[in-house]
Design an enzyme around this catalytic site. Structure first.
Site, PDB file in Angstrom:
ATOM      1  N   ARG A  97     -49.764 -26.455 -16.307  1.00  0.00           N
ATOM      2  CA  ARG A  97     -50.045 -25.484 -15.236  1.00  0.00           C
ATOM      3  C   ARG A  97     -51.342 -24.739 -15.489  1.00  0.00           C
ATOM      4  NH1 ARG A  97     -44.708 -23.107 -15.733  1.00  0.00           N
ATOM      5  NH2 ARG A  97     -45.506 -21.147 -14.979  1.00  0.00           N
TER       6      ARG A  97
ATOM      7  N   ARG B 214     -41.014 -15.727 -20.976  1.00  0.00           N
ATOM      8  CA  ARG B 214     -40.337 -15.613 -19.689  1.00  0.00           C
ATOM      9  C   ARG B 214     -39.183 -16.604 -19.578  1.00  0.00           C
ATOM     10  NH1 ARG B 214     -43.988 -16.141 -14.365  1.00  0.00           N
ATOM     11  NH2 ARG B 214     -43.998 -18.327 -14.930  1.00  0.00           N
TER      12      ARG B 214
ATOM     13  N   LYS C 291     -48.893 -11.746 -11.279  1.00  0.00           N
ATOM     14  CA  LYS C 291     -49.159 -11.541  -9.854  1.00  0.00           C
ATOM     15  C   LYS C 291     -47.873 -11.491  -9.029  1.00  0.00           C
ATOM     16  CE  LYS C 291     -50.702 -16.324  -9.051  1.00  0.00           C
ATOM     17  NZ  LYS C 291     -49.414 -16.861  -9.370  1.00  0.00           N
TER      18      LYS C 291
ATOM     19  N   ARG D 132     -38.631 -19.218 -17.655  1.00  0.00           N
ATOM     20  CA  ARG D 132     -38.187 -19.745 -16.368  1.00  0.00           C
ATOM     21  C   ARG D 132     -38.031 -21.255 -16.542  1.00  0.00           C
ATOM     22  NH1 ARG D 132     -42.423 -18.272 -11.927  1.00  0.00           N
ATOM     23  NH2 ARG D 132     -43.096 -20.407 -12.280  1.00  0.00           N
TER      24      ARG D 132
ATOM     25  N   ARG E  98     -54.063 -22.138  -3.526  1.00  0.00           N
ATOM     26  CA  ARG E  98     -54.193 -22.565  -4.913  1.00  0.00           C
ATOM     27  C   ARG E  98     -55.266 -23.638  -5.084  1.00  0.00           C
ATOM     28  NH1 ARG E  98     -49.196 -21.038  -7.112  1.00  0.00           N
ATOM     29  NH2 ARG E  98     -48.926 -21.525  -9.313  1.00  0.00           N
TER      30      ARG E  98
END
Ligand code: ADP
Length: 182
Positions: free
Chosen positions: A138, A125, A11, A127, A86
């Protein structure tokens, strides 16, 4: 426009692209928090521990910030919210705020991607908050606290589902089709 989707759904990437082509601000709470953490601002210092654990940052740190951001002149012609709301509480806060600002959203989109694909993408990824433990936390926080937001918008009849498990350009085309009139 409101962008929903689990961590790793793409997103952030898609919201940035779409915001650029529509020339409207891309407001990513995750980006704002990461920048604050890098710059060691007061917000960053208060948010850091939550972000690193994969927990949600408390509303006290974010709601005022969203309010200020949506009041900025560049938000007048539209915006894409990415990573907010959220929780259902944040969604109803947003509704009240928009009413107060005589503003509204036109589209809510959810980028759906299977869990196995999400985990793979997040591991690649790399990160700073993409460690094995944080990723699973998460995803769990998403299931517990963010997935109900889909029902919140679903009941209002404003939710568009997009298959996020497709090539990036295909997803962009699907999103563009949603926001293109006619
Ligand atoms: P992702 O969707 O990949 O988890 P984000 O960049 O959207 O990444 O968010 C990163 C982190 O920032 C979250 O794990 C959370 O700690 C914090 N965060 C972002 N948006 C919110 C929000 N609306 N409410 C609370 N915490 C948030």
């Amino acid at each position: 426009m409101i962008f929903l989707g689990p961590p790793g759904s793409g997103k952030g990437t898609q919201a940035a692209k779409l915001a650029e082509s529509l020339t409207i601000p891309h407001i990513s709470t995750g980006e704002i928090l990461r920048q604050a953490i890098t710059e060691k601002t007061e917000l960053g210092q208060q948010a850091q521990a939550y972000v690193e654990k994969g927990e949600l940052v408390p509303d006290e740190l974010l709601l005022g910030l969203i309010q200020e951001r949506l009041k900025q002149p560049d938000s007048a012609k539209g915006w894409i919210l990415d990573g907010f709301p959220r929780t259902v509480a944040q969604a109803s806060f947003l509704d009240a705020l928009l009413e107060e600002l005589a503003d509204s959203y036109t589209f809510v989109v959810n980028l759906a991607v299977p869990d196995t694909v999400l985990i793979e993408r997040l591991m690649q990824r790399g990160r700073q908050d993409d460690t094995k433990e944080t990723i699973s936390r998460r995803l769990q926080v998403y299931i517990d606290q963010t997935a109900p937001v889909l029902d919140y918008y679903g009941q209002k009849g404003t939710l568009n589902h997009i298959d996020g498990n497709q090539p990036m350009d295909t997803v962009t085309a699907a999103l563009t089709a949603v926001v293109t009139p006619g």
